[in-house]
Design a protein around this motif. Structure first.
Motif, mmCIF file in Angstrom:
data_model
loop_
_atom_site.group_PDB
_atom_site.id
_atom_site.type_symbol
_atom_site.label_atom_id
_atom_site.label_comp_id
_atom_site.label_asym_id
_atom_site.label_seq_id
_atom_site.Cartn_x
_atom_site.Cartn_y
_atom_site.Cartn_z
ATOM 1 N N ASP A 35 -38.684 36.951 -22.160
ATOM 2 C CA ASP A 35 -37.252 37.254 -22.131
ATOM 3 C C ASP A 35 -36.544 36.000 -21.608
ATOM 4 O O ASP A 35 -36.282 35.863 -20.409
ATOM 5 C CB ASP A 35 -36.997 38.453 -21.211
ATOM 6 C CG ASP A 35 -35.533 38.865 -21.175
ATOM 7 O OD1 ASP A 35 -34.687 38.118 -21.695
ATOM 8 O OD2 ASP A 35 -35.239 39.936 -20.609
ATOM 9 N N MET A 36 -36.249 35.086 -22.534
ATOM 10 C CA MET A 36 -35.783 33.767 -22.130
ATOM 11 C C MET A 36 -34.441 33.766 -21.393
ATOM 12 O O MET A 36 -34.307 33.091 -20.357
ATOM 13 C CB MET A 36 -35.718 32.849 -23.355
ATOM 14 C CG MET A 36 -35.542 31.365 -23.001
ATOM 15 S SD MET A 36 -36.828 30.758 -21.870
ATOM 16 C CE MET A 36 -38.289 30.977 -22.898
ATOM 17 N N PRO A 37 -33.398 34.467 -21.859
ATOM 18 C CA PRO A 37 -32.128 34.445 -21.105
ATOM 19 C C PRO A 37 -32.300 34.903 -19.657
ATOM 20 O O PRO A 37 -31.762 34.289 -18.733
ATOM 21 C CB PRO A 37 -31.228 35.405 -21.896
ATOM 22 C CG PRO A 37 -31.785 35.374 -23.280
ATOM 23 C CD PRO A 37 -33.274 35.242 -23.101
ATOM 24 N N TRP A 38 -33.069 35.977 -19.468
ATOM 25 C CA TRP A 38 -33.284 36.487 -18.111
ATOM 26 C C TRP A 38 -34.120 35.506 -17.293
ATOM 27 O O TRP A 38 -33.819 35.234 -16.125
ATOM 28 C CB TRP A 38 -33.989 37.841 -18.181
ATOM 29 C CG TRP A 38 -34.036 38.554 -16.866
ATOM 30 C CD1 TRP A 38 -33.053 39.298 -16.301
ATOM 31 C CD2 TRP A 38 -35.136 38.574 -15.949
ATOM 32 N NE1 TRP A 38 -33.458 39.800 -15.088
ATOM 33 C CE2 TRP A 38 -34.739 39.364 -14.839
ATOM 34 C CE3 TRP A 38 -36.408 38.010 -15.954
ATOM 35 C CZ2 TRP A 38 -35.566 39.595 -13.755
ATOM 36 C CZ3 TRP A 38 -37.235 38.245 -14.867
ATOM 37 C CH2 TRP A 38 -36.824 39.025 -13.778
ATOM 38 N N ALA A 39 -35.146 34.921 -17.902
ATOM 39 C CA ALA A 39 -36.005 33.960 -17.204
ATOM 40 C C ALA A 39 -35.211 32.740 -16.758
ATOM 41 O O ALA A 39 -35.393 32.229 -15.639
ATOM 42 C CB ALA A 39 -37.166 33.543 -18.100
ATOM 43 N N LEU A 40 -34.315 32.258 -17.618
ATOM 44 C CA LEU A 40 -33.517 31.076 -17.259
ATOM 45 C C LEU A 40 -32.563 31.383 -16.112
ATOM 46 O O LEU A 40 -32.348 30.532 -15.233
ATOM 47 C CB LEU A 40 -32.750 30.580 -18.487
ATOM 48 C CG LEU A 40 -33.611 30.085 -19.655
ATOM 49 C CD1 LEU A 40 -32.742 29.662 -20.824
ATOM 50 C CD2 LEU A 40 -34.515 28.927 -19.220
ATOM 51 N N ASP A 41 -31.988 32.595 -16.087
ATOM 52 C CA ASP A 41 -31.150 32.997 -14.949
ATOM 53 C C ASP A 41 -31.958 32.991 -13.653
ATOM 54 O O ASP A 41 -31.461 32.569 -12.593
ATOM 55 C CB ASP A 41 -30.582 34.399 -15.175
ATOM 56 C CG ASP A 41 -29.327 34.404 -16.033
ATOM 57 O OD1 ASP A 41 -28.709 33.343 -16.187
ATOM 58 O OD2 ASP A 41 -28.964 35.492 -16.538
ATOM 59 N N GLN A 42 -33.208 33.453 -13.726
ATOM 60 C CA GLN A 42 -34.047 33.525 -12.528
ATOM 61 C C GLN A 42 -34.444 32.133 -12.033
ATOM 62 O O GLN A 42 -34.474 31.866 -10.829
ATOM 63 C CB GLN A 42 -35.295 34.372 -12.797
ATOM 64 C CG GLN A 42 -34.991 35.809 -13.203
ATOM 65 C CD GLN A 42 -33.918 36.432 -12.334
ATOM 66 O OE1 GLN A 42 -34.077 36.553 -11.123
ATOM 67 N NE2 GLN A 42 -32.803 36.817 -12.954
ATOM 68 N N ILE A 43 -34.756 31.246 -12.974
ATOM 69 C CA ILE A 43 -35.137 29.877 -12.591
ATOM 70 C C ILE A 43 -33.943 29.168 -11.953
ATOM 71 O O ILE A 43 -34.059 28.576 -10.871
ATOM 72 C CB ILE A 43 -35.647 29.093 -13.820
ATOM 73 C CG1 ILE A 43 -36.980 29.680 -14.290
ATOM 74 C CG2 ILE A 43 -35.802 27.611 -13.494
ATOM 75 C CD1 ILE A 43 -37.441 29.157 -15.633
ATOM 76 N N ALA A 44 -32.774 29.233 -12.604
ATOM 77 C CA ALA A 44 -31.580 28.589 -12.059
ATOM 78 C C ALA A 44 -31.174 29.233 -10.735
ATOM 79 O O ALA A 44 -30.787 28.533 -9.781
ATOM 80 C CB ALA A 44 -30.434 28.679 -13.061
ATOM 81 N N GLY A 45 -31.269 30.561 -10.645
ATOM 82 C CA GLY A 45 -30.900 31.258 -9.417
ATOM 83 C C GLY A 45 -31.809 30.912 -8.256
ATOM 84 O O GLY A 45 -31.345 30.677 -7.140
ATOM 85 N N TRP A 46 -33.124 30.869 -8.512
ATOM 86 C CA TRP A 46 -34.065 30.538 -7.440
ATOM 87 C C TRP A 46 -33.837 29.125 -6.926
ATOM 88 O O TRP A 46 -33.898 28.868 -5.723
ATOM 89 C CB TRP A 46 -35.502 30.686 -7.947
ATOM 90 C CG TRP A 46 -36.529 30.472 -6.886
ATOM 91 C CD1 TRP A 46 -37.015 31.392 -5.998
ATOM 92 C CD2 TRP A 46 -37.195 29.242 -6.574
ATOM 93 N NE1 TRP A 46 -37.932 30.828 -5.162
ATOM 94 C CE2 TRP A 46 -38.080 29.501 -5.491
ATOM 95 C CE3 TRP A 46 -37.139 27.958 -7.115
ATOM 96 C CZ2 TRP A 46 -38.874 28.508 -4.938
ATOM 97 C CZ3 TRP A 46 -37.940 26.966 -6.549
ATOM 98 C CH2 TRP A 46 -38.800 27.252 -5.480
ATOM 99 N N ARG A 47 -33.555 28.197 -7.831
ATOM 100 C CA ARG A 47 -33.294 26.814 -7.416
ATOM 101 C C ARG A 47 -32.056 26.724 -6.529
ATOM 102 O O ARG A 47 -32.039 25.994 -5.542
ATOM 103 C CB ARG A 47 -33.135 25.917 -8.650
ATOM 104 C CG ARG A 47 -34.433 25.674 -9.403
ATOM 105 C CD ARG A 47 -34.200 24.841 -10.652
ATOM 106 N NE ARG A 47 -35.452 24.590 -11.382
ATOM 107 C CZ ARG A 47 -35.513 23.941 -12.539
ATOM 108 N NH1 ARG A 47 -34.394 23.483 -13.108
ATOM 109 N NH2 ARG A 47 -36.683 23.750 -13.134
ATOM 110 N N MET A 48 -31.017 27.460 -6.878
ATOM 111 C CA MET A 48 -29.819 27.473 -6.043
ATOM 112 C C MET A 48 -30.106 28.149 -4.706
ATOM 113 O O MET A 48 -29.639 27.701 -3.647
ATOM 114 C CB MET A 48 -28.673 28.188 -6.763
ATOM 115 C CG MET A 48 -27.358 28.140 -6.009
ATOM 116 S SD MET A 48 -25.997 29.015 -6.843
ATOM 117 C CE MET A 48 -25.747 27.915 -8.242
ATOM 118 N N ALA A 49 -30.889 29.218 -4.744
ATOM 119 C CA ALA A 49 -31.192 29.959 -3.514
ATOM 120 C C ALA A 49 -32.025 29.141 -2.533
ATOM 121 O O ALA A 49 -31.929 29.353 -1.320
ATOM 122 C CB ALA A 49 -31.912 31.262 -3.848
#
Length: 449
Positions: A35-49
């Motif tokens: 699920d690429m859109p969701w995975a990309l949100d998680q990768i970008a979100g974790w990096r910001m977090a």
């Protein structure tokens, strides 16, 4: 929230690869099982977090929302500050949690604008229970999942509802937190309190009927004096919260019941620096004077010092000579942190720390002796120069790069840097300002220990 093991593995494999751009991943990853859109949100979100919410980033299972919600949420530092603030309020002598004994009612928090849930997750820990209210169903689902991952499921109840509707039917509680959205229906930023959603000004009567304390989070762009006036005498505390020397939040504490003689408290916070005082006088908002709460003596914020200077030529000449003598004795320079700059209590800073403003609008301070606990940046002065070519040649000799700050100066940083032909960075600091005689000067300095 359920997702495939392959998608989770993809997230773990790529989130720590800082050299990988999330957008490139979107272009070059074509596995239909992910699920690429969701995975990309998680990768970008974790990096910001990792930077913004380090405790959350260490918790496996946290789900991150789309970028905007994460961008707008509080940082861990500011969320923890609000938790400490509320703990003091409910445990204070006039707080909802001030009564002793086993018959004490449970302390309950209601967060009427839950969002991503960061603030609620920290504030709830100082209450017996909390209610998270959010009108976006998707954010409610994420928050409920994350509260469980953080071990807070038994402490926080998630409610999908509109803030105003929930407020109208809820029972009285210890405290309410509200952070009105600062974007309009078209996504454009708004700053005025009445333009935010929900409109807290129209809700304040009901808010104060339902809670002993109401903490309102507002844009740091707002004038805190005007915000206090807008709430018409219900504000008991103003907290200007900065992190990393950048103003992040303006917090107002509202209370219907105030102690006799209680005055408005102003608290300026930047990381571990804290500066507090009380305000009184000066019109409807009661904010015309800064009062040093060490001894209660008022200091007019519009005054440069306590002396009255005659405007005749002889007196001005004497004053200018005194200023030149004082200027030659400058050894240390101080720049107030962002929270103090926002508060604007410059005369009080002079009084409390024994420093002197270079000029009324410079907001830079100098002393002959070091002041170790000044709430801001501290520098040792190397030299002071005028803007003449000869003075600049001598004062900037050997300098190839410098960090430049301008205060009450006719040139912007970029313009001055171009004129001085200096690169950015290095260990040298240049402060361009206007002194008390009206002359444009540059102070060359280095950081003091």
């Amino acid at each position: 929230m359920h997702t495939s093991s392959r998608t989770l593995a993809f997230i773990r494999d790529h989130r720590e690869r800082r050299d990988e751009d999330v957008r490139d991943l979107a272009l070059h990853s074509h596995d239909p099982r992910i699920d690429m859109p969701w995975a990309l949100d998680q990768i970008a979100g974790w990096r910001m977090a990792k930077t913004k919410l380090p405790q959350w980033a260490t918790c496996e299972g946290i789900v991150y929302p789309p970028h905007l919600a994460l961008e707008q949420c509080s940082s861990q530092i500011t969320a923890e500050y609000k938790a400490r603030l509320l703990q003091r309020l409910i445990n204070g002598p006039s707080g909802a949690g001030g009564s002793a004994g086993n018959d004490k009612a449970p302390d309950v928090l209601v967060d009427l604008t839950g969002g991503f849930g960061v603030d609620c997750s920290y504030m709830a820990r100082v209450f017996d229970s909390a209610v998270y209210v959010e009108r976006q169903e998707g954010l409610c689902e994420i928050a409920e999942h994350n509260f469980a991952a953080l071990g807070l499921a038994d402490r926080i109840r998630v409610v999908h509802d509109d803030a105003e509707r929930y407020l109208a039917q809820m029972k009285p509680v210890s405290a309410v937190f509200i952070d009105p959205a600062r974007r309009d229906a078209h996504g454009a930023r708004t700053y005025a309190i009445a333009d935010c959603t929900p409109d807290v000004l129209t809700m304040q009567g009901e808010l104060l009927r339902k809670a002993a304390f109401v903490v309102v989070k507002l844009s740091p762009m707002l004038d805190w004096r005007k915000a206090v006036e807008d709430f018409g005498g219900t504000v008991r505390e103003v907290h200007i919260v900065a992190a990393g020397n950048e103003c992040k939040e303006l917090l107002l504490v509202l209370s219907q019941v105030r102690q006799s003689g209680e005055r408005l408290q102003i608290v300026c916070v930047n990381d571990d620096q804290r500066f507090a005082y009380v305000a009184q006088g000066g019109g409807a908002g009661g904010c015309g004077y800064a009062v040093d709460n060490v001894d209660g003596n008022a200091v007019d914020n519009n005054a440069v010092d306590g002396n009255t200077v005659d405007n005749n030529a002889e007196s001005l000449a004497v004053e200018n000579e005194r200023q030149k003598e004082a200027d030659s004795a400058w050894q240390f320079l101080y720049e107030p942190n962002a929270a103090l700059m926002k508060a604007g209590c410059f005369a009080l800073i002079e009084r409390r720390f024994g420093v002197r403003q270079i000029a009324p609008n410079s907001h830079l301070f100098v002393t002959e002796e070091p002041v170790a606990d000044f709430p801001g940046r501290r520098f040792r002065i190397v030299s002071t120069m005028t803007m003449s070519k000869r003075a600049l040649k001598v004062g900037l000799a050997g300098l190839k790069q410098a960090n430049i700050t301008v205060r009450n100066f006719p040139l912007a940083v970029s313009q001055l840097r171009k004129r001085l032909k200096l690169r950015d960075g290095g260990d040298a600091y240049l402060f361009a300002t206007t002194d008390s005689s009206g002359a444009h000067i540059i102070i060359r300095a280095e950081k003091a220990g």
